[in-house]
Motif scaffolding. Structure first.
Motif, PDB file in Angstrom:
ATOM      1  N   VAL A 186       0.929  -1.195   0.092  1.00  0.00           N
ATOM      2  CA  VAL A 186      -0.108  -0.042   0.370  1.00  0.00           C
ATOM      3  C   VAL A 186       1.249   1.442   0.164  1.00  0.00           C
ATOM      4  N   LEU A 187       1.053   2.293  -1.039  1.00  0.00           N
ATOM      5  CA  LEU A 187       1.992   3.166  -1.016  1.00  0.00           C
ATOM      6  C   LEU A 187       1.070   4.309  -1.180  1.00  0.00           C
ATOM      7  N   LYS A 188       1.535   5.537  -0.420  1.00  0.00           N
ATOM      8  CA  LYS A 188       0.716   6.474  -0.294  1.00  0.00           C
ATOM      9  C   LYS A 188       1.848   7.578  -0.970  1.00  0.00           C
ATOM     10  N   PRO A 189       1.513   8.288  -1.611  1.00  0.00           N
ATOM     11  CA  PRO A 189       2.532   9.837  -2.168  1.00  0.00           C
ATOM     12  C   PRO A 189       2.220  10.606  -1.471  1.00  0.00           C
ATOM     13  N   ALA A 190       3.294  11.354  -1.043  1.00  0.00           N
ATOM     14  CA  ALA A 190       3.329  12.629  -0.903  1.00  0.00           C
ATOM     15  C   ALA A 190       1.876  13.592  -1.632  1.00  0.00           C
ATOM     16  N   GLU A 191       1.027  14.579  -0.106  1.00  0.00           N
ATOM     17  CA  GLU A 191      -0.078  15.242  -0.973  1.00  0.00           C
ATOM     18  C   GLU A 191       0.157  16.667  -1.850  1.00  0.00           C
ATOM     19  N   SER A 192       0.976  16.942  -2.650  1.00  0.00           N
ATOM     20  CA  SER A 192       1.646  18.145  -3.369  1.00  0.00           C
ATOM     21  C   SER A 192       1.976  17.227  -4.756  1.00  0.00           C
TER      22      SER A 192
END
Ligand code: NAI
Ligand code: MG
Length: 483
Positions: A186-192
């Protein structure tokens, strides 16, 4: 945007962007499908070079994180852990090839969403991301050679949280070794900078990966925290700020979750009197100004031996007169946009701190900034000392402090006297000096007569507050296996 002392001016050379397909709205990539967030919330992602909105992106809440982790866990138990290494490799090779095929589109989107110059995203970020998938695909069926006489086993679900400075490349660094060793993600990129990770989700869908093997979800710090705290997560890989690294370490204390942290840096770039000076000046510029200084291993502290200090500083200033700051999509641009308003404000606050500390500041008069968007002039702080905050703290922008030194012992002592230990650079004609220095530097990577060079086969990671664990190379497999 042209230098007044130029003998010529560059005509704009914008990279075409018509082929870069960005949807108006992006959902969460869970279990092989794009699904609406249970939170029902979306946030805007912008182009930092002109502040225009590029897309609406889903904000995952705890329920969404749970859905993603459950999908990853099911995919792990049902098929991924049972698949042979050779079969896993086929999928990973496929991802690598599609990244190559779509590299132009990915480079444009990386520059639109992150602000980095197209030259960087086109020539470095995207090809290196593809190379990481190629490299780890090669290991998938050879793990018994990576760990001779041992039987490496996968861990389960890896939660991977990445920053905004190398969005697609960080996703590749994280996903490729995890899949090669038989874990699901499960990967989360940065919000920007969510867009190239979401493009990667589309690529993964096109590559027919079994559903749930890779899930890509978007959101802010809360989403990341929910991933870290989920009980079915077995491994956490984080790249970002030291503050968040410490929060994560506390959050998982007492659990058996495995963790790797790649945090900040404040690298020393050391120039000796016998160095090839012109080459060193180019290396200094590459080390701190390209990529807007948004590099954890940026050569942000320059140490120059006294005898060549005047020459190095005057050549550096002359080179800064020729740097082009501006439109990230222009092929002539050296320095693109600062990634976000918050980051620009952070950098500006350090410019004030440096001036208030009494340091001599240099910014080129020839360097003009665009009116719109988040931009910062490349800056020198000359005559800096160990005690200055601009020397001790990570700025993460195009700001270079300059200190002088006399002896090798003095420079090693000063270079190491910092909470960080990610990387360093040394410029000298003498091989023995290089080996003397590299063996005494408390830094994960030391470049000699070059700077910021990367290769998937070579491990990367830090000492002290720069984190622990290695990514890249054979060493990069280790955090994803148990015996
Ligand atoms: P950050 O550490 O807050 O963000 C990095 C990632 O962590 C993002 O995906 C973010 O959503 C996530 N995150 C934030 N809070 C979290 C939490 N409590 N639990 C789990 N995940 C969380 O970094 P930020 O605020 O973007 O930048 C601040 C400073 O950090 C920069 O000015 C720079 O000095 C440093 N930094 C270092 C990087 C590196 O490559 N080592 C990359 C980015 C920033
Ligand atoms: Mg933060």
């Amino acid at each position: 945007m042209t230098a007044s002392n130029f003998t010529w001016e560059y005509a704009p050379a914008p990279e075409a962007k018509d082929h870069a397909k960005i949807k108006k709205q992006y959902d969460l990539f869970i279990n092989g499908q794009f699904v609406k967030p249970q939170s029902k919330k979306y946030f805007e992602t912008i182009n930092p070079a002109n502040e225009e909105v590029l897309a609406q992106v889903a904000e995952a809440n705890e329920k969404d994180v749970n859905a993603a982790v459950t999908a990853a866990k099911t995919a792990y138990d049902k098929y991924w852990k049972k698949l042979s290494g050779a079969e896993r490799a086929k999928y990973i090779f496929r991802i690598a090839r599609v990244i190559q095929e779509r590299s132009r589109e990915l480079a444009v989107i990386e520059s639109l969403n992150g602000g980095k110059a197209i030259r960087e995203s086109r020539d470095f970020d995207i090809p290196t991301a593809a190379n990481h998938f190629f490299y780890y695909a090669g290991w998938a069926d050879k793990l018994e050679y990576a760990f001779p006489n041992r039987t490496p086993q996968s861990l389960g679900v890896a939660a991977q949280i990445i920053p905004w400075n190398f969005p697609l490349l960080m996703a590749a660094w994280k996903i490729a070794p995890a899949l090669a060793t038989g874990n699901t993600v499960v990967l989360k990129p940065a919000e920007s900078t969510p867009l190239t990770a979401l493009k990667l989700a589309e690529i993964i869908q096109d590559c027919d990966l079994p559903p749930g093997v890779v899930n890509i979800i978007t959101g802010f710090g809360n989403t990341g925290a929910a991933m870290v705290n989920h009980p079915q997560v077995n491994k956490i890989a984080f790249t970002g700020s030291t503050d968040v690294g410490k929060i994560i370490q506390k959050a998982i204390a007492g659990t058996d979750k495995k963790l790797t942290l790649e945090l900040g840096g404040k690298a020393a770039n050391i120039v000796f009197e016998d160095a090839p000076i012109n080459q060193a000046v180019e290396g200094i510029v590459n080390g701190i100004f390209f990529n807007q200084g948004h590099v954890c291993c940026a050569g942000s502290r320059l140490f120059v031996q006294e005898g060549v200090a005047d020459e190095v500083i005057s050549k550096l200033k002359a080179r800064m007169d020729t740097l082009i700051v501006g439109d990230p999509l222009d092929k002539n641009t050296d320095i693109g946009a600062i990634n976000s308003k918050e980051q620009l404000e952070k950098i500006k606050s350090y410019l004030k701190i440096g001036v208030n500390e009494g340091l001599e500041i240099f910014q080129s008069d020839a360097c003009a900034l665009p009116k719109k968007g988040f931009f910062c002039k490349p800056t020198l702080f000359i005559g800096a000392a160990q005690s200055n905050r601009v020397v001790q703290e990570e700025i993460f922008g195009p700001v270079l402090t300059i200190q002088t030194f006399r002896t090798i012992e003095e420079v090693i002592e000063k270079a190491n006297n910092i909470p960080y230990g990610l990387s360093a650079g040394v410029w000298t004609d003498k091989g023995s000096k290089i080996f003397n220095l590299t063996s005494k530097m408390r830094a994960g990577v030391v470049w000699a007569n070059t700077y910021n060079k990367f290769d998937p086969t070579s491990p990367f990671g830090g000492y002290k507050e720069s984190g622990f664990g290695r990514e890249g190379g054979l060493h990069g497999l280790m955090p994803y296996v148990k015996f």
